[in-house]
Design an enzyme around this catalytic site. Structure first.
Site, PDB file in Angstrom:
ATOM      1  CB  ILE A  85      -3.663   5.564   2.939  1.00 45.56           C
ATOM      2  CG1 ILE A  85      -2.485   4.620   3.162  1.00 45.56           C
ATOM      3  CG2 ILE A  85      -4.220   6.049   4.270  1.00 45.56           C
ATOM      4  CD1 ILE A  85      -1.204   5.325   3.574  1.00 45.56           C
TER       5      ILE A  85
ATOM      6  N   GLY B 108      -2.083   4.921  -4.246  1.00 46.27           N
ATOM      7  CA  GLY B 108      -2.098   3.729  -5.086  1.00 46.27           C
ATOM      8  C   GLY B 108      -1.036   3.651  -6.156  1.00 46.27           C
TER       9      GLY B 108
ATOM     10  CE1 TYR C 140       0.455   1.785   4.272  1.00 47.68           C
ATOM     11  CE2 TYR C 140       0.740  -0.579   4.563  1.00 47.68           C
ATOM     12  CZ  TYR C 140       0.893   0.713   5.036  1.00 47.68           C
ATOM     13  OH  TYR C 140       1.475   0.944   6.253  1.00 47.68           O
ATOM     14  CB  CYS C 141       1.698   3.895  -1.653  1.00 47.38           C
ATOM     15  SG  CYS C 141       0.706   3.855  -3.174  1.00 47.38           S
ATOM     16  CB  THR C 142      -0.158   8.417  -0.423  1.00 44.49           C
ATOM     17  OG1 THR C 142       1.023   8.480   0.367  1.00 44.49           O
ATOM     18  CG2 THR C 142      -1.091   9.555  -0.045  1.00 44.49           C
TER      19      THR C 142
END
EC number: 1.14.-.-
Length: 350
Positions: A228, A203, A199-201
């Site tokens: 997120i 996508g 995951y990241c901020t």
């Protein structure tokens, strides 16, 4: 031929934005798709965005588009319609709407053509960026968090992880995405039988990272759709527990979106609970670090006594000292020891 870049000073633009009475909406989006001529696409999009009074930061490359922008609330639906109509590949594109937004995230439009929309350092000609892992929705994310065979991998930088992350997520310690990719493969070699959730901020990084992991022999790979931001939004809309703790760091004036009430980070100067990032007020430093209100007052927004003293000098003297100076790392990293100015000058011994 219209001017396709900004020619007004940053200070004037910021003052103009702050004086606006109309609310703004902060939006982020990305799309991996082939752009034959990024320069032509850039110029066309610049005119479209400017006509709608859009501010923000947009990168284009042959591999696609990556954007973080601020749109006047009255123009959001027009912007959406015109973006979708701009290219068939953009039709129906997911727009991530900011969770914690005062509308003051950007005050200028910067649109650049780059080699990649995310600097990944990948030069393997056999790498297929389209061979990504499976998407996870909010409910599936929560189920995976309870699965003992699943490992959550945070594909953000160390300073992002420091202020917020999913429960028990693994940090890949690095300052850049480029550094993280080989480290993620190395760290996960002993866990190829596990379910890897990335995951990241928003996508864009975890999508490419999931393809990189599959390229390196990992077969059970997922990534959170919309990152997120979209996870937290959907979880709240669906009445699900939000399992992300702390703050979601964002790359604009806000520097963070509050996801949960927990404060899991600490002031880099005194150690008090705090998760508010700032840049050192000394124009010759601008180190990114966490500073509590007490230390902000004590050091006048600076990262050190040296910077505090230098920022109090007359502007002419500050410029003279900055001339020819090669600044060091611009981000505080806990693993590198105590907080130091980036000026390349030793702190005084106590």
């Amino acid at each position: 031929m219209p001017v396709l870049h900004n020619r007004i000073s940053n200070d004037a633009l910021k003052a103009k934005m702050l004086a606006e009475s109309e609310p703004r909406t902060t939006i982020s989006f990305y799309k991996y798709f082939h752009i034959a001529d990024p320069k032509v696409t850039r110029d066309a999009l610049y005119q479209l965005f400017t006509a709608l009074n859009v501010f923000g930061r947009v990168y284009l490359a042959h591999e696609g588009i990556n954007a973080q922008i601020s749109v006047p609330a009255s123009n959001v639906e027009t912007f959406r319609a015109q973006l979708y109509a701009f290219d068939p590949a953009l039709e129906g594109l997911r727009l991530n709407i900011a969770l914690d937004d005062d509308g003051k995230s950007f005050w200028v439009l910067r649109m650049k053509v780059r080699d990649r929309i995310v600097a990944d350092g990948i030069d393997d000609p056999l790498f297929d960026a389209s061979n990504v892992g499976e998407y996870l929705q909010a409910a599936e994310v929560n189920a995976m968090l309870d699965d003992p065979d699943a490992l959550f991998i945070d594909m953000r930088n160390h300073y992002e992880y420091e202020v917020g992350h999913f429960e028990n997520a693994l940090e890949i310690p690095a300052d850049t995405f480029r550094e993280q990719l080989p480290k993620a493969v190395e760290m996960m070699q002993a866990h190829k039988d596990k379910k890897i959730v990335m995951y990241c901020t928003g996508g864009i990084r975890c999508e490419k990272a999931s393809a990189w992991m599959k390229h390196n022999g990992f077969n059970k790979v997922w990534h959170i759709e919309g990152g997120i931001i979209e996870y937290a939004r959907k979880a709240r809309e669906q009445g699900l527990p939000v399992r992300f703790i702390g703050k979601n760091f964002v790359f604009d004036e806000r520097m963070g979106e509050r996801i949960s009430d927990e404060i899991i980070a600490h002031c880099h100067q005194c150690g008090a609970p705090c998760d508010s990032h700032t840049n050192c007020k000394n124009d010759g430093c601008h180190l990114l670090f966490i500073q509590c209100p007490v230390c902000a007052e004590k050091y006048k927004g600076c990262c050190s006594e040296i910077c505090c003293e230098e920022s109090a000098l007359p502007p002419e003297e500050q410029r003279r000292r900055r001339a020819g100076r090669e600044n060091g790392n611009k981000i505080f990293n806990k693993s590198r020891g105590r907080l130091n100015t980036t000026l390349g000058i030793p702190e005084p011994t106590e």
